[in-house]
Structures are given as structure tokens and as C-alpha cells.
Design a protein around this motif. Structure first.
Motif, PDB file in Angstrom:
ATOM      1  N   ALA A   2      47.248  36.838  23.461  1.00  0.00           N
ATOM      2  CA  ALA A   2      45.900  36.321  23.644  1.00  0.00           C
ATOM      3  C   ALA A   2      45.009  37.461  24.128  1.00  0.00           C
ATOM      4  CB  ALA A   2      45.907  35.184  24.656  1.00  0.00           C
ATOM      5  N   THR A   3      44.257  38.083  23.219  1.00  0.00           N
ATOM      6  CA  THR A   3      43.447  39.221  23.630  1.00  0.00           C
ATOM      7  C   THR A   3      42.050  38.790  24.034  1.00  0.00           C
ATOM      8  OG1 THR A   3      42.728  39.722  21.377  1.00  0.00           O
ATOM      9  CG2 THR A   3      44.704  40.857  22.173  1.00  0.00           C
ATOM     10  N   GLU A   4      41.486  39.610  24.887  1.00  0.00           N
ATOM     11  CA  GLU A   4      40.147  39.395  25.396  1.00  0.00           C
ATOM     12  C   GLU A   4      39.494  40.772  25.486  1.00  0.00           C
ATOM     13  OE1 GLU A   4      38.287  37.287  29.390  1.00  0.00           O
ATOM     14  OE2 GLU A   4      40.347  36.829  28.814  1.00  0.00           O
ATOM     15  N   ILE A   5      38.179  40.806  25.564  1.00  0.00           N
ATOM     16  CA  ILE A   5      37.448  42.065  25.677  1.00  0.00           C
ATOM     17  C   ILE A   5      36.663  42.067  26.978  1.00  0.00           C
ATOM     18  CG2 ILE A   5      35.583  43.471  24.696  1.00  0.00           C
ATOM     19  CD1 ILE A   5      36.486  42.545  21.944  1.00  0.00           C
ATOM     20  N   ALA A   6      36.698  43.202  27.660  1.00  0.00           N
ATOM     21  CA  ALA A   6      35.885  43.433  28.852  1.00  0.00           C
ATOM     22  C   ALA A   6      35.040  44.674  28.592  1.00  0.00           C
ATOM     23  CB  ALA A   6      36.767  43.650  30.078  1.00  0.00           C
ATOM     24  N   THR A   7      33.800  44.663  29.048  1.00  0.00           N
ATOM     25  CA  THR A   7      32.929  45.830  28.924  1.00  0.00           C
ATOM     26  C   THR A   7      32.420  46.184  30.319  1.00  0.00           C
ATOM     27  OG1 THR A   7      32.274  45.131  26.700  1.00  0.00           O
ATOM     28  CG2 THR A   7      30.895  46.787  27.763  1.00  0.00           C
ATOM     29  N   LEU A   8      32.796  47.392  30.771  1.00  0.00           N
ATOM     30  CA  LEU A   8      32.527  47.806  32.145  1.00  0.00           C
ATOM     31  C   LEU A   8      31.907  49.200  32.182  1.00  0.00           C
ATOM     32  CD1 LEU A   8      35.999  46.798  33.641  1.00  0.00           C
ATOM     33  CD2 LEU A   8      33.901  45.424  33.609  1.00  0.00           C
ATOM     34  N   GLY A   9      30.929  49.375  33.042  1.00  0.00           N
ATOM     35  CA  GLY A   9      30.336  50.682  33.271  1.00  0.00           C
ATOM     36  C   GLY A   9      30.505  51.067  34.730  1.00  0.00           C
ATOM     37  N   GLY A  10      31.245  52.126  34.963  1.00  0.00           N
ATOM     38  CA  GLY A  10      31.500  52.585  36.326  1.00  0.00           C
ATOM     39  C   GLY A  10      31.275  54.075  36.458  1.00  0.00           C
ATOM     40  N   GLY A  11      30.160  54.549  35.918  1.00  0.00           N
ATOM     41  CA  GLY A  11      29.896  55.986  35.920  1.00  0.00           C
ATOM     42  C   GLY A  11      30.317  56.580  34.600  1.00  0.00           C
ATOM     43  N   ALA A  18      40.128  56.752  31.132  1.00  0.00           N
ATOM     44  CA  ALA A  18      41.414  57.343  31.505  1.00  0.00           C
ATOM     45  C   ALA A  18      42.236  56.403  32.376  1.00  0.00           C
ATOM     46  CB  ALA A  18      41.194  58.670  32.226  1.00  0.00           C
ATOM     47  N   VAL A  19      41.596  55.708  33.307  1.00  0.00           N
ATOM     48  CA  VAL A  19      42.310  54.783  34.183  1.00  0.00           C
ATOM     49  C   VAL A  19      42.814  53.579  33.399  1.00  0.00           C
ATOM     50  CG1 VAL A  19      42.042  53.164  36.099  1.00  0.00           C
ATOM     51  CG2 VAL A  19      41.193  55.511  36.313  1.00  0.00           C
ATOM     52  N   PHE A  20      41.936  52.932  32.645  1.00  0.00           N
ATOM     53  CA  PHE A  20      42.347  51.703  31.964  1.00  0.00           C
ATOM     54  C   PHE A  20      43.354  51.952  30.841  1.00  0.00           C
ATOM     55  CE2 PHE A  20      38.653  49.972  34.232  1.00  0.00           C
ATOM     56  CZ  PHE A  20      39.294  48.888  34.825  1.00  0.00           C
ATOM     57  N   GLU A  70      42.060  40.936  37.464  1.00  0.00           N
ATOM     58  CA  GLU A  70      42.770  42.167  37.830  1.00  0.00           C
ATOM     59  C   GLU A  70      42.026  43.402  37.318  1.00  0.00           C
ATOM     60  OE1 GLU A  70      47.449  41.057  38.046  1.00  0.00           O
ATOM     61  OE2 GLU A  70      46.470  40.718  36.094  1.00  0.00           O
ATOM     62  N   LEU A  71      41.473  43.320  36.098  1.00  0.00           N
ATOM     63  CA  LEU A  71      40.669  44.440  35.587  1.00  0.00           C
ATOM     64  C   LEU A  71      39.514  44.740  36.535  1.00  0.00           C
ATOM     65  CD1 LEU A  71      40.275  43.675  31.766  1.00  0.00           C
ATOM     66  CD2 LEU A  71      41.777  45.365  32.803  1.00  0.00           C
ATOM     67  N   LEU A  72      38.835  43.686  36.984  1.00  0.00           N
ATOM     68  CA  LEU A  72      37.695  43.887  37.874  1.00  0.00           C
ATOM     69  C   LEU A  72      38.118  44.424  39.239  1.00  0.00           C
ATOM     70  CD1 LEU A  72      35.446  40.788  37.096  1.00  0.00           C
ATOM     71  CD2 LEU A  72      35.303  43.111  36.155  1.00  0.00           C
ATOM     72  N   GLU A  73      39.241  43.970  39.753  1.00  0.00           N
ATOM     73  CA  GLU A  73      39.733  44.490  41.032  1.00  0.00           C
ATOM     74  C   GLU A  73      40.014  45.986  40.933  1.00  0.00           C
ATOM     75  OE1 GLU A  73      42.995  41.817  41.732  1.00  0.00           O
ATOM     76  OE2 GLU A  73      41.685  40.274  42.586  1.00  0.00           O
ATOM     77  N   ILE A  74      40.590  46.410  39.819  1.00  0.00           N
ATOM     78  CA  ILE A  74      40.831  47.841  39.588  1.00  0.00           C
ATOM     79  C   ILE A  74      39.494  48.569  39.443  1.00  0.00           C
ATOM     80  CG2 ILE A  74      41.767  49.504  37.930  1.00  0.00           C
ATOM     81  CD1 ILE A  74      44.032  47.327  37.469  1.00  0.00           C
ATOM     82  N   PHE A  75      38.601  48.009  38.654  1.00  0.00           N
ATOM     83  CA  PHE A  75      37.273  48.575  38.436  1.00  0.00           C
ATOM     84  C   PHE A  75      36.579  48.877  39.761  1.00  0.00           C
ATOM     85  CE2 PHE A  75      32.685  47.344  37.817  1.00  0.00           C
ATOM     86  CZ  PHE A  75      32.287  48.421  37.042  1.00  0.00           C
ATOM     87  N   PHE A  76      36.654  47.957  40.709  1.00  0.00           N
ATOM     88  CA  PHE A  76      35.966  48.137  41.984  1.00  0.00           C
ATOM     89  C   PHE A  76      36.676  49.108  42.924  1.00  0.00           C
ATOM     90  CE2 PHE A  76      33.612  44.253  40.843  1.00  0.00           C
ATOM     91  CZ  PHE A  76      32.328  44.729  41.094  1.00  0.00           C
ATOM     92  N   THR A  77      37.880  49.552  42.581  1.00  0.00           N
ATOM     93  CA  THR A  77      38.550  50.547  43.417  1.00  0.00           C
ATOM     94  C   THR A  77      38.450  51.950  42.840  1.00  0.00           C
ATOM     95  OG1 THR A  77      40.707  50.203  42.380  1.00  0.00           O
ATOM     96  CG2 THR A  77      40.206  48.876  44.309  1.00  0.00           C
TER      97      THR A  77
END
Length: 176
Positions: A2-11, A18-20, A70-77
Motif C-alpha cells: 500500500a504505497t503513499e506519497i509524502a512531499t516535504l521541504g526541510g531546507g 539522503a536521509v529518507f 513516522e516520516l514526519l517524526e523523522i522530518f522534524f528531527t
């Protein structure tokens, strides 16, 4: 799957990509631009701040392995969500902290995670929360940048420490 897409900008998207790419359950990470007003922007146009776009990563993930939360928790760290239009020495609207949600469920999850993270940071979180807009894939030379250029100065001194931090904090979620 079950795939999903996230779009994140963190700099800088090289760091976020590289992290994801190291995260179990992530099937693809692509660097790109979104949130601006100019069709098909170039890297140069985005960098000079006239298009309104943010550097983002589009993450395709298997939500049975890793959740959006979990993606967002990683994003914020891995980035500083308290500095408007800035990540370290990178300054400009293209480096803003932003979550582009694709569904109402992602929006709701993001609101909750932002509220929870407010207790973690010493300054207010300035991360934007916006609906997904037109996304443009960045030029090919930006894709897999850290993997292809680990010894390049920016990669060695800025990207690599973020990858190390992720692997240390989320060892149970990192690829082997």
C-alpha cells in the motif's frame, strides 16, 4: 504493498533526500520543487527566490512498513522547523520548512505531529502546512546527489552529519 506519497521541504533537498533514502519502507525519493507560481522552474530560478518554490522531496513509501506519522517524526528531527526560510547557512524562501499534504488524513496527522513537536523545540515551529500543489522534478543532476557525491564539501560537512544523526536516532528503522 500500500504505497503513499509524502512531499516535504526541510531546507536543501540533498539533505532530506539522503536521509529518507536510508529509511525502511521508502521505495523512492525524488528531489523537486513545489509551492511556487512559475511553471517548470529551473534550479537557478528557484535559488534566486523569484518563483516562490520550495526545495522538496517527494517520498513514495509503503505505509505497511513505515507510517506517514513516522516520516514526519523523522522530518522534524533532521531539520530545524523553527527558522523561517533558513536551514543553517542556507537562506531563502526555497529552504522553508513545509509539509505539502496529499490527503485530509495527512493534513490531520501533520497538525497533530506539529502540535506534539512544539514541546520538543525551544522556539515556535514555523513549518508551513499546505495542500499539495503542482510538483516539478528537479534536474537530473540533483537526484541521488549525496549517493553520487559523498566527498563533495557540502555533502561531507552538511548532508553526512544529518544521515549519521538519522541512523543513530532511528537505527531500528534504517536500512542495513
Amino acid at each position: 504493498m500500500a504505497t503513499e506519497i509524502a512531499t516535504l521541504g526541510g531546507g536543501c533537498f540533498w539533505c532530506t533526500e539522503a536521509v529518507f533514502q536510508q529509511l525502511n519502507g521508502v521505495t523512492a525519493v525524488e528531489s523537486g520543487y513545489t509551492g511556487g507560481s512559475v511553471p517548470n522552474p529551473s534550479y537557478e530560478a528557484v535559488c534566486n527566490g523569484t518563483t516562490g518554490h520550495a526545495e522538496v522531496v517527494r517520498i513514495t513509501f509503503d505505509n505497511a512498513v513505515v507510517s506517514y506519522r513516522e516520516l514526519l517524526e523523522i522530518f522534524f528531527t533532521i531539520h530545524d522547523p523553527t527558522t523561517p526560510n533558513r536551514q543553517g547557512a542556507d537562506v531563502g524562501t526555497q529552504y522553508r520548512s513545509v509539509i505539502y499534504f496529499h490527503t485530509p488524513q495527512q493534513q490531520d496527522t501533520a497538525k497533530h505531529v506539529i502540535a506534539e513537536m512544539a514541546n520538543v523545540w525551544d522556539a515556535p515551529i514555523v513549518t508551513e502546512l499546505s495542500p499539495e500543489t503542482t510538483y516539478y522534478k528537479a534536474e537530473d543532476y540533483h537526484q541521488n546527489y549525496f549517493v553520487q557525491h559523498p566527498q563533495q564539501g557540502y555533502c561531507a560537512f552538511v548532508v553526512a552529519p544529518k544521515v549519521v544523526k538519522f541512523r543513530k536516532m532511528f537505527a531500528d528503522k534504517a536500512r542495513g
